[in-house]
Design an enzyme around this catalytic site. Structure first.
Site, PDB file in Angstrom:
ATOM      1  N   SER A 196       1.176  40.378 102.778  1.00 30.38           N
ATOM      2  CA  SER A 196      -0.211  40.127 102.386  1.00 30.38           C
ATOM      3  C   SER A 196      -0.920  39.260 103.417  1.00 30.38           C
ATOM      4  O   SER A 196      -0.296  38.663 104.295  1.00 30.38           O
ATOM      5  CB  SER A 196      -0.246  39.451 101.008  1.00 30.38           C
TER       6      SER A 196
ATOM      7  N   GLU B 254      -4.361  36.423 104.137  1.00 31.19           N
ATOM      8  CA  GLU B 254      -5.284  35.473 103.540  1.00 31.19           C
ATOM      9  C   GLU B 254      -6.521  35.298 104.409  1.00 31.19           C
ATOM     10  O   GLU B 254      -6.426  35.173 105.628  1.00 31.19           O
ATOM     11  CB  GLU B 254      -4.605  34.117 103.352  1.00 31.19           C
TER      12      GLU B 254
ATOM     13  N   THR C 136      -9.659  32.292  99.889  1.00 26.13           N
ATOM     14  CA  THR C 136      -9.527  30.887  99.526  1.00 26.13           C
ATOM     15  C   THR C 136     -10.745  30.359  98.767  1.00 26.13           C
ATOM     16  O   THR C 136     -11.809  30.975  98.736  1.00 26.13           O
ATOM     17  CB  THR C 136      -9.291  30.013 100.773  1.00 26.13           C
TER      18      THR C 136
ATOM     19  N   HIS D   9      -8.452  32.868  95.161  1.00 26.08           N
ATOM     20  CA  HIS D   9      -7.894  31.558  94.865  1.00 26.08           C
ATOM     21  C   HIS D   9      -8.781  30.914  93.799  1.00 26.08           C
ATOM     22  O   HIS D   9      -9.997  31.105  93.774  1.00 26.08           O
ATOM     23  CB  HIS D   9      -7.894  30.668  96.100  1.00 26.08           C
TER      24      HIS D   9
ATOM     25  N   ASP E 103      -8.311  20.279  95.743  1.00 28.02           N
ATOM     26  CA  ASP E 103      -8.642  18.918  96.150  1.00 28.02           C
ATOM     27  C   ASP E 103     -10.119  18.670  95.922  1.00 28.02           C
ATOM     28  O   ASP E 103     -10.947  19.583  96.034  1.00 28.02           O
ATOM     29  CB  ASP E 103      -8.330  18.704  97.632  1.00 28.02           C
TER      30      ASP E 103
ATOM     31  N   TYR F 218       6.004  24.285  98.156  1.00 25.21           N
ATOM     32  CA  TYR F 218       6.036  23.386  99.315  1.00 25.21           C
ATOM     33  C   TYR F 218       7.482  23.132  99.744  1.00 25.21           C
ATOM     34  O   TYR F 218       8.109  22.159  99.298  1.00 25.21           O
ATOM     35  CB  TYR F 218       5.340  22.062  98.969  1.00 25.21           C
TER      36      TYR F 218
ATOM     37  N   LYS G 109       5.116  24.749  86.736  1.00 28.26           N
ATOM     38  CA  LYS G 109       4.146  25.830  86.940  1.00 28.26           C
ATOM     39  C   LYS G 109       4.745  27.176  86.531  1.00 28.26           C
ATOM     40  O   LYS G 109       4.055  28.026  85.962  1.00 28.26           O
ATOM     41  CB  LYS G 109       3.684  25.865  88.399  1.00 28.26           C
TER      42      LYS G 109
ATOM     43  N   GLN H 247      -5.802  22.402 116.691  1.00 29.80           N
ATOM     44  CA  GLN H 247      -6.059  22.932 115.350  1.00 29.80           C
ATOM     45  C   GLN H 247      -4.800  22.876 114.492  1.00 29.80           C
ATOM     46  O   GLN H 247      -4.838  22.465 113.323  1.00 29.80           O
ATOM     47  CB  GLN H 247      -6.570  24.374 115.453  1.00 29.80           C
TER      48      GLN H 247
ATOM     49  N   PHE I 134      -4.349  20.799 110.978  1.00 24.61           N
ATOM     50  CA  PHE I 134      -3.933  21.435 109.727  1.00 24.61           C
ATOM     51  C   PHE I 134      -2.665  20.773 109.187  1.00 24.61           C
ATOM     52  O   PHE I 134      -2.547  20.497 107.988  1.00 24.61           O
ATOM     53  CB  PHE I 134      -3.659  22.927 109.945  1.00 24.61           C
TER      54      PHE I 134
ATOM     55  N   HIS J 277       3.344  36.183 103.720  1.00 22.10           N
ATOM     56  CA  HIS J 277       1.909  36.037 103.477  1.00 22.10           C
ATOM     57  C   HIS J 277       1.309  35.397 104.722  1.00 22.10           C
ATOM     58  O   HIS J 277       1.640  34.255 105.058  1.00 22.10           O
ATOM     59  CB  HIS J 277       1.671  35.156 102.247  1.00 22.10           C
TER      60      HIS J 277
END
Length: 280
Positions: free
Chosen positions: A9, A11, A42, A70, A102, A139, A159, A206, A210, A260
């Protein structure tokens, strides 16, 4: 789905202006040739891209992609989330990526009626039943706000118990971290698919930015090699393509259920990486 039975997939993120929108359309059309199982879109901090997410989801659907929005709960009221879920259901959306999210920088005070991703998962199930396939975040290197690896794993298990069907990980460059996470999940009796999130390496500054935000570790040897390249973008991209494709190969060979790709709305890099690692 590829002939291997694994899911692959992409994103995307909502564009912020007309030029970015035109680039996204071009990139998405180019990546149609990859035939991903689905694409995700997102949702900005505190719902800051809410309208952009809805519009981008519709655009991706019009291009023929199975699209997963999302959705985050921090800073949102249940009535707002219910409205979004009903709208997506009416559009034919069958998959949701459910996240805590967030608050935007500088925003304090009320964080909404739900504080954790597990609350959002439970709310989606209560409101929409089994209509949506619910994906959540994982994570392997631990969420940056978790106090311990044990606590982080417990949050993930919560979850799943709330109704999550599968997960997408934060990106990482250490395959062992992913497999250790999956092994610990299985020891807890959790066996939902955990799809590795894959970040291309194209820009040293970058990537560092991130990673500082999300807690993803850049191994020392990678940081040193990137520093050696300086501003040589072509060398950074070539090196990044080698490193990330080798990571993907190890993940798939050892049983990862798919990949992904965080495209950063960039067709060129994503297509090159996809061509190296996705079975035909």
């Amino acid at each position: 789905m590829s002939s291997s039975g694994k899911k692959f997939s992409l994103e995307f993120f909502p564009p912020r202006d007309i030029a970015a929108q035109e680039k996204l359309v071009r990139s998405a059309k180019q990546m149609q040739a990859l035939h991903p199982d689905y694409v995700s879109v997102t949702f900005g901090a505190g719902g800051s891209t809410r309208s952009g997410t809805v519009e981008t989801v519709r655009m991706m659907q019009n291009l023929g992609f199975d699209t997963a929005p999302h959705l985050s709960c921090i800073g949102a009221a249940k009535a707002e989330l219910a409205e979004l879920l009903d709208g997506y259901r009416a559009q034919g959306v069958r998959r949701i990526v459910a996240l805590r999210g967030d608050l935007p920088s500088g925003m304090g005070g009320d964080s909404g009626e739900m504080r954790h991703a597990r609350d959002l998962v439970a709310f989606i199930r209560e409101h929409s039943g089994d209509h949506f396939h619910i994906e959540v975040a994982a994570y392997p290197e631990m969420h940056p706000q978790s106090l311990s690896a044990r606590e982080d794993l417990a949050h993930f298990v919560d979850k799943v118990k709330a109704g999550a069907d599968s997960a997408i990980t934060q990106y990482f460059f250490n395959a062992d971290a992913y497999f250790d996470f999956v092994d610990r999940l299985q020891a807890q009796g959790v066996d939902i698919p955990v799809i590795p999130g894959i970040m291309p390496i194209t820009n040293n500054a970058q990537l560092a930015r991130f990673s500082n935000m999300c807690g993803a570790e850049i191994p020392r040897w990678i940081r040193l090699r990137l520093a050696d390249f300086g501003d040589d973008r072509a060398s950074i991209r070539a090196f990044g393509l080698d490193v990330v494709s080798q990571l993907c190969g190890r993940l798939l060979e050892r049983g990862a259920p798919g990949l992904h790709f965080y495209t950063l709305n960039n067709a060129e890099v994503t297509t090159a990486l996809w061509g190296r690692v996705v079975p035909r």
